[in-house]
Scaffold this active site. Structure first.
Site, PDB file in Angstrom:
ATOM      1  N   THR A   8     -55.830 -20.491 -21.200  1.00 49.79           N
ATOM      2  CA  THR A   8     -56.630 -21.311 -20.281  1.00 49.79           C
ATOM      3  C   THR A   8     -55.733 -21.799 -19.146  1.00 49.79           C
ATOM      4  OG1 THR A   8     -56.251 -23.459 -21.366  1.00 49.79           O
ATOM      5  CG2 THR A   8     -58.067 -22.104 -22.222  1.00 49.79           C
ATOM      6  N   GLY A   9     -56.323 -21.935 -17.964  1.00 48.66           N
ATOM      7  CA  GLY A   9     -55.553 -22.415 -16.814  1.00 48.66           C
ATOM      8  C   GLY A   9     -54.426 -21.462 -16.456  1.00 48.66           C
ATOM      9  N   ALA A  10     -54.729 -20.166 -16.450  1.00 49.14           N
ATOM     10  CA  ALA A  10     -53.686 -19.169 -16.147  1.00 49.14           C
ATOM     11  C   ALA A  10     -53.601 -18.880 -14.650  1.00 49.14           C
ATOM     12  CB  ALA A  10     -53.961 -17.882 -16.925  1.00 49.14           C
ATOM     13  N   SER A  12     -52.283 -20.872 -12.369  1.00 50.47           N
ATOM     14  CA  SER A  12     -51.096 -21.415 -11.703  1.00 50.47           C
ATOM     15  C   SER A  12     -50.072 -21.875 -12.729  1.00 50.47           C
ATOM     16  CB  SER A  12     -51.481 -22.574 -10.764  1.00 50.47           C
ATOM     17  OG  SER A  12     -51.596 -23.791 -11.457  1.00 50.47           O
ATOM     18  N   GLY A  13     -48.909 -22.271 -12.221  1.00 50.84           N
ATOM     19  CA  GLY A  13     -47.886 -22.929 -13.029  1.00 50.84           C
ATOM     20  C   GLY A  13     -47.515 -22.192 -14.307  1.00 50.84           C
ATOM     21  N   TYR A 190     -53.763 -39.224 -18.764  1.00 50.92           N
ATOM     22  CA  TYR A 190     -53.133 -37.925 -18.999  1.00 50.92           C
ATOM     23  C   TYR A 190     -52.257 -37.969 -20.255  1.00 50.92           C
ATOM     24  CZ  TYR A 190     -49.717 -34.146 -18.530  1.00 50.92           C
ATOM     25  OH  TYR A 190     -48.902 -33.065 -18.784  1.00 50.92           O
TER      26      TYR A 190
HETATM   27  P1  NDP Z   1     -50.805 -26.641 -13.147  1.00 52.09           P
HETATM   28  O1  NDP Z   1     -51.557 -27.728 -12.451  1.00 52.09           O
HETATM   29  O2  NDP Z   1     -49.930 -25.754 -12.342  1.00 52.09           O
HETATM   30  O3  NDP Z   1     -51.809 -25.734 -13.981  1.00 52.09           O
HETATM   31  C1  NDP Z   1     -52.892 -26.277 -14.631  1.00 52.09           C
HETATM   32  C2  NDP Z   1     -53.952 -25.231 -14.814  1.00 52.09           C
HETATM   33  O4  NDP Z   1     -55.102 -25.845 -15.426  1.00 52.09           O
HETATM   34  C3  NDP Z   1     -54.429 -24.611 -13.502  1.00 52.09           C
HETATM   35  O5  NDP Z   1     -54.601 -23.240 -13.715  1.00 52.09           O
HETATM   36  C4  NDP Z   1     -55.768 -25.296 -13.292  1.00 52.09           C
HETATM   37  O6  NDP Z   1     -56.708 -24.510 -12.579  1.00 52.09           O
HETATM   38  C5  NDP Z   1     -56.241 -25.436 -14.727  1.00 52.09           C
HETATM   39  N1  NDP Z   1     -57.356 -26.382 -14.843  1.00 52.09           N
HETATM   40  C6  NDP Z   1     -57.421 -27.660 -14.407  1.00 52.09           C
HETATM   41  N2  NDP Z   1     -58.649 -28.158 -14.643  1.00 52.09           N
HETATM   42  C7  NDP Z   1     -59.374 -27.171 -15.245  1.00 52.09           C
HETATM   43  C8  NDP Z   1     -60.707 -27.058 -15.712  1.00 52.09           C
HETATM   44  N3  NDP Z   1     -61.578 -28.065 -15.569  1.00 52.09           N
HETATM   45  N4  NDP Z   1     -61.112 -25.902 -16.280  1.00 52.09           N
HETATM   46  C9  NDP Z   1     -60.248 -24.862 -16.389  1.00 52.09           C
HETATM   47  N5  NDP Z   1     -58.981 -24.897 -15.947  1.00 52.09           N
HETATM   48  C10 NDP Z   1     -58.553 -26.037 -15.377  1.00 52.09           C
HETATM   49  O7  NDP Z   1     -49.963 -27.405 -14.284  1.00 52.09           O
HETATM   50  P2  NDP Z   1     -48.817 -26.905 -15.307  1.00 52.09           P
HETATM   51  O8  NDP Z   1     -48.701 -25.444 -15.277  1.00 52.09           O
HETATM   52  O9  NDP Z   1     -47.635 -27.741 -15.069  1.00 52.09           O
HETATM   53  O10 NDP Z   1     -49.430 -27.392 -16.703  1.00 52.09           O
HETATM   54  C11 NDP Z   1     -49.782 -26.512 -17.738  1.00 52.09           C
HETATM   55  C12 NDP Z   1     -49.654 -27.234 -19.058  1.00 52.09           C
HETATM   56  O11 NDP Z   1     -48.302 -27.626 -19.295  1.00 52.09           O
HETATM   57  C13 NDP Z   1     -50.475 -28.516 -19.167  1.00 52.09           C
HETATM   58  O12 NDP Z   1     -51.074 -28.577 -20.444  1.00 52.09           O
HETATM   59  C14 NDP Z   1     -49.437 -29.621 -19.040  1.00 52.09           C
HETATM   60  O13 NDP Z   1     -49.834 -30.812 -19.698  1.00 52.09           O
HETATM   61  C15 NDP Z   1     -48.261 -28.967 -19.718  1.00 52.09           C
HETATM   62  N6  NDP Z   1     -46.977 -29.533 -19.368  1.00 52.09           N
HETATM   63  C16 NDP Z   1     -46.486 -29.453 -18.088  1.00 52.09           C
HETATM   64  C17 NDP Z   1     -45.259 -30.017 -17.780  1.00 52.09           C
HETATM   65  C18 NDP Z   1     -44.701 -29.951 -16.406  1.00 52.09           C
HETATM   66  O14 NDP Z   1     -43.633 -30.489 -16.210  1.00 52.09           O
HETATM   67  N7  NDP Z   1     -45.366 -29.337 -15.429  1.00 52.09           N
HETATM   68  C19 NDP Z   1     -44.465 -30.688 -18.802  1.00 52.09           C
HETATM   69  C20 NDP Z   1     -45.089 -30.722 -20.099  1.00 52.09           C
HETATM   70  C21 NDP Z   1     -46.286 -30.150 -20.356  1.00 52.09           C
HETATM   71  P3  NDP Z   1     -56.679 -24.398 -10.951  1.00 52.09           P
HETATM   72  O15 NDP Z   1     -55.611 -23.408 -10.642  1.00 52.09           O
HETATM   73  O16 NDP Z   1     -58.048 -23.903 -10.648  1.00 52.09           O
HETATM   74  O17 NDP Z   1     -56.393 -25.766 -10.424  1.00 52.09           O
END
Ligand code: NDP
Length: 315
Positions: A8-10, A12-13, A190
């Site tokens: 899920t959420g693939a 970005s990031g 969060y």
């Molecule tokens: P990003 O914001 O880069 O990625 C988040 C993703 O979630 C995006 O693809 C986004 O979609 C998607 N998303 C958000 N809302 C929805 C929704 N309603 N339905 C479906 N998809 C959704 O963040 P990260 O890559 O940093 O985070 C990924 C995971 O890693 C999270 O669970 C975060 O808690 C965890 N994490 C991150 C850390 C960090 O330092 N970054 C540290 C520890 C944990 P869209 O592209 O459309 O916005």
């Protein structure tokens, strides 16, 4: 055959980096479960993922109908499900007022926890049916929900209290929009949602590991200071956070490295143990990390499960 993994959420990031890392092995077909179809397709293409290595499918975790529709569509595709990665999340640290999902739940907990809770419960049936040697259900955790760490003690601290806000419907009308029943705080919402993620993984493990043999795991991939997660933060924070993490705390990891870490939790034969919260040391070696008292509270995990089941319509 190739393994089939839903991430899920693939778009970005971390999710994208993991999808790319898995696709590149040639051993995985990645289902990119994303709310923005076009963005996900473009992201996959610009990451250089081979066309036959992935499929984008629509999933908006802010709508329980969309979660159910996704599960239906996935089953129509007649692919097996070998691994599910609950990775998507939103973070609204500067929000002064709550926003809500289609079902009326506060957005951070609604997307990060409740949407994934329903998805994971529904797809458990599909994981059970898979004949893949190692089936896994992975839910992203975070250091920020763990008050036994330095980062977890930066205010506002996570805390679910007695779950009265969640039990009341988390709707900001006749109940609080916060799980503990307190005043709205976007950063805390969060962190609370991440505690829910870690408690949910452990409750899945207790309820289903023995019976199904499925591996349930969570992880803290490191501080990936450059992802979209911080998109709603103030500009000064976004400017200074990556160098702060890189040079001061030294907790910084690149998106690529974090993607390799999550890909390990998906497929590495040495990370097959269930009920574990994985972390990595400075040399990027994985180890079983300790969760804070609240994030490993079994009574709270059970209560959270029961309340969540009602909110998503499973009970
Ligand atoms: P990003 O914001 O880069 O990625 C988040 C993703 O979630 C995006 O693809 C986004 O979609 C998607 N998303 C958000 N809302 C929805 C929704 N309603 N339905 C479906 N998809 C959704 O963040 P990260 O890559 O940093 O985070 C990924 C995971 O890693 C999270 O669970 C975060 O808690 C965890 N994490 C991150 C850390 C960090 O330092 N970054 C540290 C520890 C944990 P869209 O592209 O459309 O916005």
């Amino acid at each position: 055959r190739k393994g089939v993994v839903v991430v899920t959420g693939a778009s970005s990031g971390l999710g994208l980096a993991t999808a790319k890392a898995l696709a590149e092995t040639g051993k995985w077909h990645v289902i990119m479960a994303c709310r923005d179809f076009l963005k996900a397709e473009k992201a996959a293409q610009s990451a250089g993922m081979a066309k036959e290595s992935y499929t984008v499918m629509h999933l908006d975790l802010a709508s329980l109908d969309s979660v159910r529709q996704f599960v239906h569509n996935f089953r129509q595709s007649e692919r097996p499900l070998d691994v599910l990665v609950c990775n998507a999340a939103i973070y609204r640290p500067t929000a002064r007022t709550p926003t809500y999902t289609a079902d009326g739940y506060e957005m951070s907990v609604g997307v990060n926890h409740l949407g994934h809770f329903l998805l994971a419960n529904l797809l458990l049936e599909d994981l059970k049916k898979s004949d893949y040697p190692s089936r896994r259900l992975i839910i992203l955790g975070s250091i920020t929900g763990n008050t036994n760490t330095l980062a977890g003690n930066v205010p506002p601290k996570a805390g679910l209290g007695d779950l009265r806000g969640l039990a009341g419907g988390l709707n900001g009308r006749n109940s609080s929009a916060m799980i503990d029943g307190g005043d709205f705080d976007g950063a805390k919402a969060y962190k609370d949602s991440k505690i829910c993620n870690m408690l949910t993984m452990q409750e899945f493990h207790r309820r289903f590991h023995e019976e199904t043999g499925i591996t349930f795991a969570s992880l803290y991939p490191g501080c990936i200071a450059t992802t979209g997660l911080f998109r709603e933060h103030i500009p000064l924070f976004r400017l200074l956070f990556p160098p702060f993490q890189r040079f001061i705390t030294k907790g910084f990891v690149s998106e690529e490295e974090s993607g390799r870490r999550l890909a390990q939790v998906v497929s590495d034969p040495s990370l097959v143990k269930s009920g574990v919260y994985w972390s990595w040391n400075k040399d990027s070696a994985s180890f079983e990390n300790q969760l804070s008292q609240e994030a490993s509270d079994t009574a709270k995990a059970r209560k959270l499960w029961e309340v969540s089941e009602k909110l998503v319509g499973l009970a």
